[in-house]
Scaffold this motif. Structure first.
Motif, PDB file in Angstrom:
ATOM      1  N   SER A   1       0.816  -1.218   0.000  1.00 40.32           N
ATOM      2  CA  SER A   1       0.000   0.000   0.000  1.00 40.32           C
ATOM      3  C   SER A   1       0.846   1.261   0.000  1.00 40.32           C
ATOM      4  CB  SER A   1      -0.904   0.013   1.239  1.00 40.32           C
ATOM      5  OG  SER A   1      -0.123  -0.002   2.424  1.00 40.32           O
ATOM      6  N   GLY A   2       2.166   1.123   0.177  1.00 43.91           N
ATOM      7  CA  GLY A   2       3.026   2.292   0.288  1.00 43.91           C
ATOM      8  C   GLY A   2       3.105   2.824   1.702  1.00 43.91           C
ATOM      9  N   LEU A   3       2.568   2.059   2.654  1.00 46.26           N
ATOM     10  CA  LEU A   3       2.532   2.475   4.046  1.00 46.26           C
ATOM     11  C   LEU A   3       3.369   1.541   4.904  1.00 46.26           C
ATOM     12  CD1 LEU A   3      -1.329   3.020   4.287  1.00 46.26           C
ATOM     13  CD2 LEU A   3       0.388   4.826   4.106  1.00 46.26           C
TER      14      LEU A   3
ATOM     15  N   SER B   1       6.258  16.050   5.875  1.00 44.01           N
ATOM     16  CA  SER B   1       5.023  15.335   6.193  1.00 44.01           C
ATOM     17  C   SER B   1       5.301  13.854   6.393  1.00 44.01           C
ATOM     18  CB  SER B   1       4.011  15.518   5.057  1.00 44.01           C
ATOM     19  OG  SER B   1       2.924  14.628   5.208  1.00 44.01           O
ATOM     20  N   ALA B   2       4.532  13.241   7.309  1.00 44.94           N
ATOM     21  CA  ALA B   2       4.660  11.803   7.554  1.00 44.94           C
ATOM     22  C   ALA B   2       4.268  10.983   6.332  1.00 44.94           C
ATOM     23  CB  ALA B   2       3.798  11.411   8.753  1.00 44.94           C
TER      24      ALA B   2
ATOM     25  N   ARG C   1       3.903   6.916   6.758  1.00 50.35           N
ATOM     26  CA  ARG C   1       3.324   6.801   8.104  1.00 50.35           C
ATOM     27  C   ARG C   1       1.982   7.496   8.238  1.00 50.35           C
ATOM     28  NH1 ARG C   1       5.312   9.410  11.834  1.00 50.35           N
ATOM     29  NH2 ARG C   1       6.738  10.823  10.762  1.00 50.35           N
ATOM     30  N   ALA C   2       1.401   7.960   7.139  1.00 51.22           N
ATOM     31  CA  ALA C   2       0.171   8.743   7.237  1.00 51.22           C
ATOM     32  C   ALA C   2      -0.824   8.347   6.159  1.00 51.22           C
ATOM     33  CB  ALA C   2       0.486  10.234   7.118  1.00 51.22           C
ATOM     34  N   ILE C   3      -2.099   8.500   6.495  1.00 47.89           N
ATOM     35  CA  ILE C   3      -3.178   8.338   5.525  1.00 47.89           C
ATOM     36  C   ILE C   3      -4.143   9.490   5.688  1.00 47.89           C
ATOM     37  CG2 ILE C   3      -3.017   5.821   5.428  1.00 47.89           C
ATOM     38  CD1 ILE C   3      -5.485   5.716   7.242  1.00 47.89           C
ATOM     39  N   ASP C   4      -4.876   9.773   4.626  1.00 45.65           N
ATOM     40  CA  ASP C   4      -5.933  10.785   4.635  1.00 45.65           C
ATOM     41  C   ASP C   4      -7.253  10.100   4.311  1.00 45.65           C
ATOM     42  OD1 ASP C   4      -3.826  13.274   3.038  1.00 45.65           O
ATOM     43  OD2 ASP C   4      -4.168  12.891   5.167  1.00 45.65           O
TER      44      ASP C   4
END
Length: 320
Positions: free
Chosen positions: A196-198, A234-235, A240-243
């Motif tokens: 997922s790229g995370l 940005s994380a 490390r981040a999702i929106d």
């Protein structure tokens, strides 16, 4: 004996799990001595919960939101769980009663393992509640009794006021009404990016939020990795981040956005969440969590204000 919510929830809590600490936040205690815990405040009434209780309350409410049920349904379910288990997922009870709602396998609620799964148990409760055609017009204690068939039917009324506060906050109908004090950061987790790229920890959050809140009117997720739409540092750049998008920016989606945001705060300890940002407000784990939801002041105000102020999406990032 109790089971932590995240142990069973969706099978997604294998990373970032930190043992819950007890509840006991008192106004006169030094911040250094305060224990972690959560509060919900609506119309001058405040409900205080341990982290573990908050996780269960948030899950009960999130499932009602995901099913498209009114906040009234969450109020009934929360009042029931308060009475039956004090919002803990207990592994024992009267005769063969188990779990959040003390459901009995011998009465057709499912196997012991199923009723000890908070996700399964909560959905089973709502399945039974929906079969009561006019539950929204009933007194909370009457609707709860129609589902539970308890020997003490009026006892549910004792928890109605607190259940209303939690349901209003965690369903997003009361904004910035729910917050947690989470003092410690979790142990570092592997930073290898998933498909997922995370990072694995962020991917757990992505899947959990998607399963609970997915579908209209929620939009998609911004994957981890480099994106010109995010500020330097940005994380998102580290995966490390999702929106979680809630478009268009209207009253209905604003409520849904706050339901997602406040759910994430409730689960911050278990999921290793560092920041949650929505509607120009930010919650931060650690010492800043004592301040609850603060005004969000991004370093750069140029560009699309709805994006910069996170009015069209909930931003969540996790610890390394």
């Amino acid at each position: 004996m109790r089971m932590r919510t995240g142990v069973a929830l969706l099978g997604l809590a294998a990373v970032g799990v930190v043992a819950a600490v007890g509840y006991g936040v008192l106004d006169h205690v030094s911040p250094l001595l305060q224990q972690d815990g959560c509060t919900a405040t609506v119309s001058d009434r405040t409900v205080r919960l341990s982290v573990e209780q908050a996780e269960n309350a948030a899950l009960i409410t999130a499932i009602s939101v995901g099913r498209g049920m009114p906040a009234r349904a969450a109020t009934i379910a929360l009042a029931t769980a308060y009475q039956e288990s004090k919002l803990y997922n207990v592994e024992a009870g009267d005769r063969d009663s188990l779990g959040l709602f003390q459901q009995r396998p011998s009465q057709g609620w499912g196997t012991a393992a199923q009723v000890l799964d908070p996700y399964y148990a909560t959905n089973a409760f709502y399945d039974a509640l929906e079969k009561i055609g006019d539950y929204e017009s009933m007194r909370v204690t009457v609707a709860a009794q129609e589902v539970q068939r308890s020997g003490f039917p009026e006892a549910y009324a004792d928890h109605e006021a607190d259940a209303r506060v939690l349901a209003s906050a965690l369903s997003g109908n009361s904004r910035r009404a729910f917050s947690c004090r989470i003092s410690d950061a979790p142990e570092s987790a592997p930073d290898r990016l998933m498909d997922s790229g995370l990072t694995r920890r962020a991917d757990v959050v992505r899947r959990e939020v998607g399963q609970l809140f997915g579908g209209p009117p929620m939009g998609g997720f911004a994957p981890g990795g480099v994106s010109t739409g995010h500020m330097e540092g940005s994380a998102h750049y580290d995966g490390r981040a999702i929106d979680v998008f809630v478009r268009p920016v209207d009253a209905e989606n604003k409520v849904r956005g706050w339901a997602i945001a406040q759910y994430l705060v409730a689960m911050a300890d278990r999921l290793g969440i560092q920041h949650v940002i929505f509607d120009d407000r930010i919650w931060t784990s650690g010492s800043a969590s004592d301040e609850g939801w603060r005004d969000y002041d991004p370093p750069e105000r140029a560009g699309d204000r709805a994006v910069l102020e996170h009015r069209d999406h909930v931003h969540v990032d996790v610890f390394d």
